[in-house]
Design a protein around this motif. Sequence first.
Motif, PDB file in Angstrom:
ATOM      1  N   GLY A 539       0.966  -1.406  -0.181  1.00  0.00           N
ATOM      2  CA  GLY A 539       0.059   0.135  -0.152  1.00  0.00           C
ATOM      3  C   GLY A 539       0.899   1.111   0.088  1.00  0.00           C
ATOM      4  N   ASP A 540       0.469   2.021   1.072  1.00  0.00           N
ATOM      5  CA  ASP A 540       1.116   3.198   1.211  1.00  0.00           C
ATOM      6  C   ASP A 540       2.477   3.327   1.111  1.00  0.00           C
ATOM      7  N   THR A 541       3.341   3.946   0.299  1.00  0.00           N
ATOM      8  CA  THR A 541       4.804   4.068   0.346  1.00  0.00           C
ATOM      9  C   THR A 541       4.939   5.505   0.330  1.00  0.00           C
ATOM     10  N   THR A 542       4.241   6.401   0.698  1.00  0.00           N
ATOM     11  CA  THR A 542       4.340   8.027   0.444  1.00  0.00           C
ATOM     12  C   THR A 542       5.090   8.670   1.734  1.00  0.00           C
ATOM     13  N   ASP A 581       4.755   0.888  12.152  1.00  0.00           N
ATOM     14  CA  ASP A 581       3.916   1.722  13.091  1.00  0.00           C
ATOM     15  C   ASP A 581       4.423   3.041  12.747  1.00  0.00           C
ATOM     16  N   SER A 582       5.437   3.576  12.656  1.00  0.00           N
ATOM     17  CA  SER A 582       5.862   5.028  12.664  1.00  0.00           C
ATOM     18  C   SER A 582       6.112   5.388  11.227  1.00  0.00           C
ATOM     19  N   GLY A 583       5.867   4.549  10.124  1.00  0.00           N
ATOM     20  CA  GLY A 583       6.044   5.176   8.834  1.00  0.00           C
ATOM     21  C   GLY A 583       6.761   4.192   7.744  1.00  0.00           C
ATOM     22  N   VAL A 584       7.589   4.539   6.790  1.00  0.00           N
ATOM     23  CA  VAL A 584       7.969   3.826   5.929  1.00  0.00           C
ATOM     24  C   VAL A 584       9.478   3.373   6.603  1.00  0.00           C
ATOM     25  N   LEU A 585      10.004   2.140   6.175  1.00  0.00           N
ATOM     26  CA  LEU A 585      11.196   1.578   6.587  1.00  0.00           C
ATOM     27  C   LEU A 585      11.767   1.005   5.253  1.00  0.00           C
ATOM     28  N   PHE A 646      19.606   1.259   6.421  1.00  0.00           N
ATOM     29  CA  PHE A 646      18.147   1.264   6.908  1.00  0.00           C
ATOM     30  C   PHE A 646      17.918   2.749   6.893  1.00  0.00           C
ATOM     31  N   ILE A 647      16.546   3.326   6.361  1.00  0.00           N
ATOM     32  CA  ILE A 647      16.287   4.534   6.581  1.00  0.00           C
ATOM     33  C   ILE A 647      14.716   4.569   7.142  1.00  0.00           C
ATOM     34  N   GLN A 648      14.158   5.000   8.096  1.00  0.00           N
ATOM     35  CA  GLN A 648      13.130   5.258   8.739  1.00  0.00           C
ATOM     36  C   GLN A 648      12.480   6.510   8.570  1.00  0.00           C
ATOM     37  N   PHE A 649      11.342   6.596   7.459  1.00  0.00           N
ATOM     38  CA  PHE A 649      10.836   7.893   7.342  1.00  0.00           C
ATOM     39  C   PHE A 649       9.596   7.918   8.194  1.00  0.00           C
ATOM     40  N   GLU A 650       9.346   8.846   8.830  1.00  0.00           N
ATOM     41  CA  GLU A 650       7.996   9.149   9.597  1.00  0.00           C
ATOM     42  C   GLU A 650       7.035   9.468   8.466  1.00  0.00           C
ATOM     43  N   ARG A 651       6.023   8.776   8.591  1.00  0.00           N
ATOM     44  CA  ARG A 651       4.855   8.961   7.505  1.00  0.00           C
ATOM     45  C   ARG A 651       4.277  10.392   7.927  1.00  0.00           C
ATOM     46  N   ARG A 652       4.331  11.105   7.103  1.00  0.00           N
ATOM     47  CA  ARG A 652       3.663  12.574   7.047  1.00  0.00           C
ATOM     48  C   ARG A 652       3.763  13.258   8.344  1.00  0.00           C
TER      49      ARG A 652
END
Length: 661
Positions: A539-542, A581-585, A646-652
């Motif tokens: 799903g959401d990878t934005t 949980d916190s966004g995109v990894l 690894f990059i953890q992006f916080e979703r929006r």
Amino acid sequence: SGNPFGVNKTLNFLYSGEGISSYLAKIKVKAGGEFDYYLFIELFPKLFSKAKGYPELLLDKKNVISQINTNQYSYAKYRNGKLVDNLGKFNYSVELGNQYKFDGDGFCTTTFGKAYHVIYQSDKFTTIILSSPQKTMFNYITTFSYFFIISSLLILLVGYFLKISPFNWQLAMTDFSTKIQIFIIVSIFLSFILFGWATTYYIKKQNAEKNNALLAEKVQSVLIELEDKLGDRNKLEPKMYDELTYYLIKFSNVFYTDINLYSKEGRLLASSRPEVFDRGMTGTQMDAEAFNAIHSLKKTHFTQNERIGSLNYLSTYVPFRNDRNEILAYMNLPYFAKQDELDNELSSFYTALVNVYGLLFLITAIIAVFFANYISEPVRLIKDKISALQLGKSYDLLEWQSNDEIGALVIEYNKKVMELEKSAQLLVQSERESAWREMAKQVAHEIKNPLTPMKLSIQQLQRLANDNTEDLAERIDRTSKTLIEQIDTLTKIANEFSNFAKMPKANEQVVDLIPLLETAIDLYKEEGVAFQLRDNSRGDTTIVADKDQVSRVFTNLIKNAIQAIPEDRDGKIEITVGVNDSGVLLQVQDNGMGIPDDKKDKIFVPNFTTKSTGMGLGLAMVKNIVEQANGKIWFETKEQEGTTFFIQFERRAGSAPEISD
Ligand code: ADP
């Protein structure tokens, strides 16, 4: 009934409506002759008036049914429907109606005039009513107050001994709001004690004054009457005992007080209640102190407290003068203050006090809880805010409407936070400036390095041109090649540097990572490395970030990965996008050389590189971009086997803090 005399049936029970019954005995003393002679004996119970004072001493306490408490109960007695006797506060009607329904035993219970009544028909003529006031709302509140106070005390005690925090003051005192609560409740309690004590003192004092005034008035009245009857005498002597006693008893009934008369020598002349002296309850000699004051010191009156047994009373002595102003005797009036009236007054005052304060305690306890919370709330708020304060991240200001001490504290706090924010910004700026300075030095160095060999090459060419060397053309060609190579390196350095310099202004938007990754992979397709892109997100990878910057992150990671793979190995780069949980990894995994332990903590530092052509700015920039987008970057590595970034992006995650430069 019965015949105790054994003569005739002569003893009769006499019934009187007033409640005083008596016996009449008729005994024939001489029979026969012209007349019969009879002796009549009427036997009355010995009655004392309901008055206080000496009579109390004379009663045989064992046989006296304890008097009814007229505060609680009233009674009335009706004979043939007419009121004959009543006692207490209830206002009875003088005639008894006939609307009552009596049961078999002659009882009837009913309610009227705000009281409960039990009506008892003791015989055909007599009806007795016993009444007690109805319970009012106040009584119920009273009960509640007592219950509340007693249970609070119990809880307090148990809590104290079991060391439960709010009830054990030593433990509770650590809490600011509990302190406030305890102080409020203790002050109410102290005011309760103080108010109770002061009012008791005042009531007692007033009562004493009232009694003194009453006594003085009575003394005056008796004295006037006595002067009227005995004012013409020259002397009062013991032989006039009967006459004096007669007068004293008479006045005693009128003025409702006992009277004692002492001679000038201090001996009892007469008393309205001679039994007291006859029975030896008190001596016939005048009180020594009173005699001293009146006789020797010639005082006009003397009052003191005296006691017989357990009976306390006020006693006043005055001289009695005749018409010629000669002192004939000393008069003494004992005054039996209505102690139980005072007791009643006090006890009803205490009842009211306990009630009022019981309620007050409850209300204050509730208010104290709210008030203490209200007071400590801002303190708690400030504490929370301070602990949430993070250098370089959040500088939340506090809001407080009122202009009180807390308001001043909040203003001061806000001022300091703003100062802190400013100096943190200055710090960041100066850090960045010094980083730039470092970098500028490095760049200058990098540029200067190739310049010297370039200069030497050109000088050599010049020399060759002067010497007219045969292979000049070939030499020029070779030198130009080296020079162009060097110039390319310089251009590369300049480009990288300008890329890094361009970075800070982020243009945030919603970007989908997958197409960006695909483009980045496309760029390096020809490098002979196998790419694999896996989308585990379903799903959401934005994310919210700057599109160009994110692209640069990917190309940098991919370029580094490719460069880490040794020539003799089949390169494999696996890129995985997942969602947590916190966004995109994002994971970028290569099978390269890995990073040796001693380099691990340096790779994100600007200028750090292990490559001859590298500038060491790539990962520094990547880290900067990721953190600006509220993300995190880290890596796992195994030497000779490969590295995963690894990059953890916080979703929006809202807008990233804007860093101005
Ligand atoms: P540059 O690529 O110009 O050297 P970077 O900041 O991108 O600068 O990288 C810094 C250093 O980190 C590199 O020189 C290299 O030693 C190490 N490095 C980066 N990525 C990897 C990787 N995937 N595998 C092994 N080492 C790496």
